[in-house]
Design a protein around this motif. Structure first.
Motif, PDB file in Angstrom:
ATOM      1  N   ARG A 183      -2.152   6.142   7.641  1.00 10.99           N
ATOM      2  CA  ARG A 183      -1.913   4.722   7.407  1.00 10.99           C
ATOM      3  C   ARG A 183      -1.707   4.445   5.918  1.00 10.99           C
ATOM      4  O   ARG A 183      -0.952   3.555   5.547  1.00 10.99           O
ATOM      5  N   SER A 184      -2.387   5.199   5.068  1.00 12.70           N
ATOM      6  CA  SER A 184      -2.220   4.933   3.636  1.00 12.70           C
ATOM      7  C   SER A 184      -0.808   5.281   3.165  1.00 12.70           C
ATOM      8  O   SER A 184      -0.247   4.568   2.350  1.00 12.70           O
ATOM      9  N   GLU A 198       1.349   2.411   4.259  1.00 15.45           N
ATOM     10  CA  GLU A 198       1.118   1.124   3.595  1.00 15.45           C
ATOM     11  C   GLU A 198       1.453   1.187   2.109  1.00 15.45           C
ATOM     12  O   GLU A 198       2.041   0.284   1.554  1.00 15.45           O
ATOM     13  N   HIS A 199       1.011   2.222   1.444  1.00 14.34           N
ATOM     14  CA  HIS A 199       1.119   2.267  -0.011  1.00 14.34           C
ATOM     15  C   HIS A 199       1.185   3.732  -0.448  1.00 14.34           C
ATOM     16  O   HIS A 199       0.195   4.284  -0.926  1.00 14.34           O
TER      17      HIS A 199
END
Lengths: 375, 510, 295
Positions: C160-161, C164-165
């Motif tokens: 997910r990281s 997202e970023h």
């Protein structure tokens, strides 16, 4: 060397390289499946160019996908992925057919009315996606896919309905011939026409065995109009501004929602136009059940991506697509090569187009190495 | 340079190119263990690039890096982390919809078995560090919901959690209140007392004087000097940074304000980030013709919402916004422009420009439908190019022949000049400038300030919203302090000083 | 009455299964920031390879595994192009929609005497208690597993990281390229499995229309389910329920043309989106190639 670097940096160069690499991959697959790639290539070229009839057939098949390609490319300029082109094309065909069958007016009224009906239904269908996106924020890919299937079932319903079904076939009735846009249609089925054509072999092949029509010219005109619209008008300006940076456009007072709707409306209209051209220009001037599997709209995605969303480029990539598709039949008939090799070729070409960002990078590296050598 | 374990960091003859642009040219730097070492330079001088190389984010084209006297090949951040280096970036590297603790452990997760997260144990470990250095945070809050100051703490915690001994802080004070800056400096000293080494990248001279032991100055990618901070004045530092004498004050004559032209009355706006909370809580302000009103405040106190409300990007719950007596709240951005309000947005790439458009196409963004730029819906590129050329020559945009270049290829300062030219060409009654000098070099900053004063002298009203207190204090004729969605104090320029404004910005009372 | 309810449930589960596999495929890759519009093509290839291997080995489980691996082989193209070479994800994903079906039919004709269908398999995947297909259970388990991995393990945090970023993940020493590539490969595995589940569990042979649009519906379900496994699962069930209703009440049982009943799932999806879901938030870096050191 410097010239090479310059050439490599041009986008068209990487597209050509992608096409070459795609064909090489297909050749390799054929080779490993025990076919001769050289022979296949030869047959393919023959299947496209060896007779004027073939060339005309390619043009005829390419016309609608050039247009759906332009439609998709246009929507891309607003940052929208019009996967719903398929549905807009189907709905355009359905309505154009219904109008063409129901009305029996002189050609001068019949043809424009069919075109208008096809485009209007495309406008409504595409506009719906735009409205749902602008007003409710629903992703255009979802609505596009859903509307495609709705159009598909609607098409089946209409083809099967008592009013429009042609008995003991899989298709609808043909539209009334006053709506035909096939060139010299009246003349070539008239007695004198048949008589004359019997003496001229070349002309009879061109005219009798194809549905030669003005569609391709219309497609070229549309490409130019769309190019003009995008780059020379204020509407095109605002559409591109929204597509490139919606936030800046909003801040500068450009209506983002309005432009999304406008772009989808126009995109839908072009699909509807493609449908009307096919219905009026190509026999049997009717629609089939299972219209979805013709993939006219879906292939427009391919055409637009290969053309890198340039409307003029869509003409070339549409012709390329149509030629491969048509020539593929020859592979199957003459050599027994599964015609699906064509899909593989196209997929590979697309894949290399995706990779083609690498080419300018290579050019930059070359340029740098050169600088170092000079130093 | 003698390589020795006395130094935490030694970087020797570092050179780095980005494409054709040389960002660093043969730069060397030494940082003694247990000290706070500042790296000073203008925006774009190369200080962040140098530190990114130290942290392994970029690779140097030439040069060597030594940590504690040992040569290290900094191929990637993992190697930096292994060597106990931690970096807090200027733009925080936090995942917005992760919690504080998730952000801290990311990449060095505490797992029970088979990769399953053990958040309880992780939080205990975080707590240990929190207590040791006094860095209180809400571990379960989402990053999007906490203040910028808190986010910075999370960033520092991230490095400490990884056991960093060498901390790199990139422009850490840019978004903090004077009080928060004091706290940060205190935390830094606590870390030093514990044996850590800190490198702080900044262009703020005052903070260097307040915090650092030594300072290395970089200018345009070149090493200039390393000085002992105790024995040097701010002016001397500034001269070294810029390479010429700079005026720290803006030259302007006293304002001659006219009648009130723009009013905001009792404005309430709900927050988009925090549900159910108002971002603006009955804010009022007035601006007269021929004056610059500066709104000072710490980021996140309602500045963004104020700008969005005035420019009609967001709806207001109650209150009135009036220009020349016309109410404009809750209309469309187009109406705002029509009512002669022009805005230089803080985020020029996101809100100000279409980066894929040419310079010429960008200058007509707000007036592409107007005669002579378009007629009957057809664009007239002759007129558009003429207009663009006027702006380019009047505002000295470089390179001169950039009319048909993509604006993406221009430098930040030149992009800003195009925006300013475009907005002023609207002949606005009210010019709103939000952080107009963010990310610009000193020359460009002076230029932008000069233009704003010029506009004021032409009788325009100017609303300046900036996070740089110095900018507000030197440029504004009147200063309003924004805190927690309200104006908490208004002063004339000459009757106020930094301490008073700073106190109000932090929520204090006078 | 009871029997028709049972049949609706059964049909719902049957229709939903390939969709769920496809949707989970999308959830994995999009959470890591890579849009995969090629699910349809991968599912087709998985469907063919699954059916072919199932026929030759007489072992449907081997077929399922081979179908999944076929999906991996195909998706590697997408991974390399979009992650390693930062290519446009829409274009390289779209390429799979041509290559997948093309390759399937090409090989099918070569292996099965120039026919476009494979020979029917003798052994389908088993049913649990003789009632529901085992793939139904598999789909549920995969959804739960995926939820667990995404929200309860370190790999999920990392996936997910990078979605997202990615820059933040990079500064913490997470190899963005590796995480993204792995996610895309898992995505291909699941899509391949979804295709094979169709030909080994439902129709027992490969036909050119075995996969006709499920991959795209799955793509829509991902968005509908707000990029969460549980949400996408629900979206697939809802969609399949509408299909089951159409089938159950079609065929002259009520006086509505069957075509209009068939439209129901698609109309319903749009209506539900208008009424309940609205604007959905994709992972911030979804669809964007991560370029290091970009200035």
């Amino acid at each position: 060397m410097q010239r090479l670097i310059k050439i490599l940096k041009k986008p068209i160069t990487s597209t050509f390289l992608a096409i070459i690499f795609g064909i090489l991959v297909a050749g390799a697959i054929l080779f490993f499946s025990g076919y001769s790639p050289i022979m296949a290539f030869n047959t393919l070229l023959k299947g496209i160019f060896s007779r004027p009839k073939y060339v005309l057939k390619v043009i005829e098949k390419s016309t609608p996908i050039i247009l759906t390609g332009i439609s998709v490319a246009f929507a891309f300029k607003t940052g929208l992925f019009n996967i719903g082109a398929e549905g807009q094309y189907i709905i355009g065909s359905v309505v154009a057919m219904m109008v063409g069958v129901s009305l029996r007016l002189p050609a001068i009224y019949q043809v424009p009315i069919i075109f208008f009906a096809g485009m209007l239904s495309g406008v409504i269908y595409g506009g719906l996606i735009g409205i749902l996106k602008a007003k409710f924020g629903i992703h255009e890919v979802i609505t596009g896919i859903m509307l495609n299937w709705i159009a598909f079932y609607l098409c089946n319903f209409v083809v099967d309905s008592q009013t429009f079904h042609k008995p003991s076939t899989m298709r609808s009735l043909s539209i009334n011939d006053s709506g035909f846009t096939t060139l010299f249609y009246k003349w070539k089925i008239s007695k004198e026409g048949i008589e004359y054509l019997r003496q001229n072999k070349w002309l009879s092949e061109v005219l009798l065995k194809t549905d030669i029509n003005a569609g391709i010219l219309l497609a070229v005109v549309v490409a130019i109009i769309v190019w003009f619209l995008l780059y020379k008008t204020s509407l095109g300006y605002s559409i591109r501004a929204v597509g490139n940076n919606a936030k800046a456009a909003e801040f500068a007072g450009i209506g983002v929602k309005r432009n999304i709707m406008a772009a989808m409306t126009i995109s839908g209209a072009i699909c509807g136009l493609a449908a009307a051209i096919t219905i009026t220009g190509v026999s049997p001037h009717a629609i089939y059940k299972l219209s979805m599997f013709e993939n006219i709209g879906f292939n427009g995605l391919f055409v637009a991506l290969i053309a890198r969303t340039s409307p003029i480029g869509c003409i070339l990539s549409g012709l390329f697509f149509g030629a491969l598709n048509y020539g593929g039949n020859a592979l199957q008939m003459d050599l027994g090569i599964p015609s699906e090799i064509i899909s593989i070729t196209m997929g590979s070409v697309l894949f290399f187009v995706a990779l083609s960002g690498v080419v300018p990078m290579v050019a930059n590296k070359l340029a740098k190495r050169r600088e170092k050598n000079v130093e | 340079m003698k390589i020795s374990s006395e130094y935490a960091v030694q970087m020797k003859n570092i050179t780095k190119n980005f494409g054709d642009c040389r960002a660093l040219d043969d730069v060397s730097i030494e940082i003694k263990k247990g000290t706070i070492h500042a790296v000073l330079g203008e925006n774009g001088a190369g200080k962040t690039t140098l530190m990114n190389i130290l942290y392994g984010l970029y690779q140097a084209d030439e040069g060597e890096v030594y940590i504690n006297g040992k040569r290290i090949n900094m191929k990637n951040p993992n190697i930096a982390i292994e060597n106990k280096i931690g970096m807090v970036h200027q733009h925080f590297m936090l995942v917005e919809n992760f919690t504080v603790s998730q952000n801290i452990i990311l990449g060095k997760e505490v797992v029970s078995c088979c990769g399953i997260l053990d958040m309880k144990k992780a939080k205990e470990e975080i707590d240990k560090i929190v207590e040791k250095y006094g860095l209180k945070v809400d571990k379960d809050a989402k990053i999007a919901d906490i203040s910028v100051g808190m986010q910075q703490r999370v960033e520092i915690l991230k490095t400490l959690y990884r056991g960093a001994d060498i901390l790199i802080l990139d422009e850490p004070t840019a978004v903090l209140t004077p009080q928060e800056i004091k706290d940060l400096i205190e935390i830094m000293h606590r870390l030093i007392a514990d044996g850590k080494t800190i490198i702080i990248i900044t262009h703020k001279l005052k903070e260097i004087k307040a915090s650092s032991d030594a300072c290395t100055i970089i200018r345009r990618g070149k090493y200039i000097d390393t000085v002992d901070v105790k024995n040097i004045t701010q002016t001397e530092l500034a001269d070294k940074m810029v390479g010429r004498n700079v005026k720290l004050v803006v030259e302007k004559t006293p304002a001659k304000p006219g009648k009130v032209i723009f009013e905001v009355e009792d404005l309430t706006v709900t927050s988009k980030v925090h549900k159910g909370i108002n971002a603006l809580k009955g804010l009022s302000l007035k601006i007269r013709k021929g004056e610059i009103l500066g709104v000072a405040g710490v980021d996140g106190n309602g500045q963004k919402e104020l700008v969005e409300a005035i420019t009609c990007l967001s709806k207001v719950s109650s209150g009135v916004i009036k220009i020349n007596g016309n109410k404009i709240q809750n209309t469309k951005p187009k109406n705002v422009i029509k009512n002669k309000i022009s805005t230089i947005h803080e985020d020029r790439q996101k809100r100000g420009l279409v980066l894929d458009f040419s310079v010429a196409e960008n200058v007509i963004l707000e007036r592409y439908k107007e005669y002579p730029y378009s007629k009957a819906g057809i664009l007239n590129y002759g007129e558009i190019n003429k207009f663009a050329k006027e702006i380019i020559s009047e505002y000295d945009v470089r390179p001169e022949d950039c009319v048909n270049m993509q604006i993406r290829e221009l430098s930040g300062g030149n992009q800003q000049k195009v925006i300013i030219g475009r907005e002023i060409a609207n002949d606005p009654d009210l010019l709103i400038a939000v952080q107009p000098t963010r990310g610009l070099d000193v020359g460009a900053i002076e230029y932008v300030h000069k233009i704003l004063v010029e506009q004021r002298d032409k009788g325009k009203a100017v609303l300046l919203i900036s996070l740089e207190l110095d900018e507000i204090l030197s440029l504004a004729d009147r200063i309003a302090v924004i805190y927690d969605g309200k104006i908490v104090g208004e002063f004339l320029q000459e009757e106020v000083n930094e301490n008073t404004v700073g106190l109000l910005m932090a929520g204090g009372k006078i | 009455m009871l029997s028709s309810i049972m049949s609706i449930i059964n049909t719902t589960l049957m229709y939903s299964t390939p969709l769920i596999f496809g949707a989970m495929s999308g959830v994995v890759s999009e959470n890591a920031g890579v849009v995969n519009v090629g699910i349809e093509g991968i599912m087709t290839f998985g469907a063919f390879v699954g059916a072919a291997v199932g026929f030759y080995t007489q072992n449907p489980w081997l077929g399922l595994l081979s179908g999944s691996l076929a999906g991996v082989i195909l998706v590697v193209l997408h991974a390399v192009a979009s992650v390693n070479f930062k290519a446009d994800q829409t274009i390289s994903g779209m390429a799979l929609n041509f290559i997948g079906p093309g390759l399937s039919l090409f090989l099918c004709r070569l292996l099965f005497k120039n026919k476009t269908t494979t020979t029917r398999i003798a052994n389908k995947l088993p049913k649990i208690f003789g009632l529901v297909d085992v793939t139904v259970l598999l789909a549920l388990l995969i959804t739960i597993l995926l939820w667990f991995v995404l929200y309860r393990t370190k790999w999920g945090l990392r996936i997910r990281s990078v979605g997202e970023h990615p820059a933040a993940a990079d500064t913490l020493g997470i190899n963005v390229t590796k995480v993204r590539c792995t996610s895309v490969i898992v995505s291909g595995f699941l899509a391949g499995a979804g295709g094979a589940a169709m030909t080994l569990g439902v129709v027992s042979q490969f036909t050119p229309t075995a996969i006709s649009g499920q991959g795209f519906i799955a793509l829509a379900a991902v968005i509908f389910g707000k990029w969460k496994p549980q949400g996408a699962y629900g979206a697939c069930l809802l969609f399949a329920l509408a299909q089951a209703l159409a089938v159950t009440f079609g065929g002259g049982r009520i006086d509505i043309p069957s075509e209009f009943l068939s439209m129901l799932p698609y109309v319903l999806t749009i209506v539900v989106l208008i009424l309940f879901v609205g604007r959905s938030m994709a992972p911030s870096a979804n669809g964007k190639p991560y370029k290091k050191g970009k200035r």
